[in-house]
Design an enzyme around this catalytic site. Structure first.
Site, short mmCIF file in Angstrom:
data_model
loop_
_atom_site.label_atom_id
_atom_site.label_comp_id
_atom_site.label_asym_id
_atom_site.label_seq_id
_atom_site.Cartn_x
_atom_site.Cartn_y
_atom_site.Cartn_z
N ILE A 14 13.07 36.96 45.16
CA ILE A 14 12.11 35.88 44.93
C ILE A 14 11.06 36.40 43.95
O ILE A 14 10.12 37.09 44.33
CB ILE A 14 11.49 35.39 46.25
CG1 ILE A 14 12.60 34.82 47.14
CG2 ILE A 14 10.43 34.32 45.97
CD1 ILE A 14 12.13 34.24 48.44
N HIS A 15 11.28 36.08 42.69
CA HIS A 15 10.38 36.50 41.62
C HIS A 15 9.51 35.31 41.22
O HIS A 15 9.46 34.31 41.94
CB HIS A 15 11.19 37.05 40.43
CG HIS A 15 12.28 36.14 39.97
ND1 HIS A 15 12.08 35.19 39.00
CD2 HIS A 15 13.57 36.02 40.38
CE1 HIS A 15 13.21 34.52 38.81
NE2 HIS A 15 14.13 35.00 39.64
N ALA A 16 8.81 35.40 40.12
CA ALA A 16 7.79 34.41 39.74
C ALA A 16 8.32 32.98 39.66
O ALA A 16 7.67 32.05 40.17
CB ALA A 16 7.13 34.80 38.43
N PRO A 18 11.10 31.30 41.04
CA PRO A 18 11.36 30.62 42.32
C PRO A 18 10.12 30.56 43.22
O PRO A 18 9.93 29.59 43.95
CB PRO A 18 12.48 31.42 42.96
CG PRO A 18 12.53 32.72 42.25
CD PRO A 18 11.95 32.48 40.89
N ALA A 19 9.27 31.57 43.14
CA ALA A 19 8.04 31.55 43.95
C ALA A 19 7.16 30.38 43.53
O ALA A 19 6.57 29.70 44.39
CB ALA A 19 7.29 32.87 43.81
#
Length: 94
Positions: A14-16, A18-19
């Site tokens: 969960i990187h930028a 999808p966050a």
């Protein structure tokens, strides 16, 4: 409080991107929305909280909702997580 578990399937975790989608979706609801990982629970309406968790591929997360529109919030977030290939329900992996 409602809860659903997911196994992260995005190779980058969960990187930028999808966050950001999770935060934008969570903010559409009046209910409290949380993301749980290991022993930590953060407000899913906060990008900083989600990013601090450092969630990687194949890790199990929990989405929790609590409030007047908790069912709709959980359903919408579950659909987003699966549609965007962020993760699959944990029971689908076992």
């Amino acid at each position: 409080m409602l809860l659903e578990k997911f196994t992260v399937t995005d190779k980058m975790g969960i990187h930028a991107r999808p966050a950001t989608k999770l935060v934008q979706t969570a903010n559409k609801f009046r209910s409290n929305v949380y993301l749980g990982f290991e022993e930590t629970k953060v407000n899913m309406k906060s990008i900083t909280g989600i990013m601090k968790l450092g969630i990687g591929d194949r890790m199990v997360i929990e989405v929790m909702t609590d409030g007047e529109d908790e069912s709709e919030a959980l359903q919408t977030l579950c659909e987003l997580i699966e549609k965007e290939c962020i993760g699959v329900t944990a029971k689908a992996i076992s």
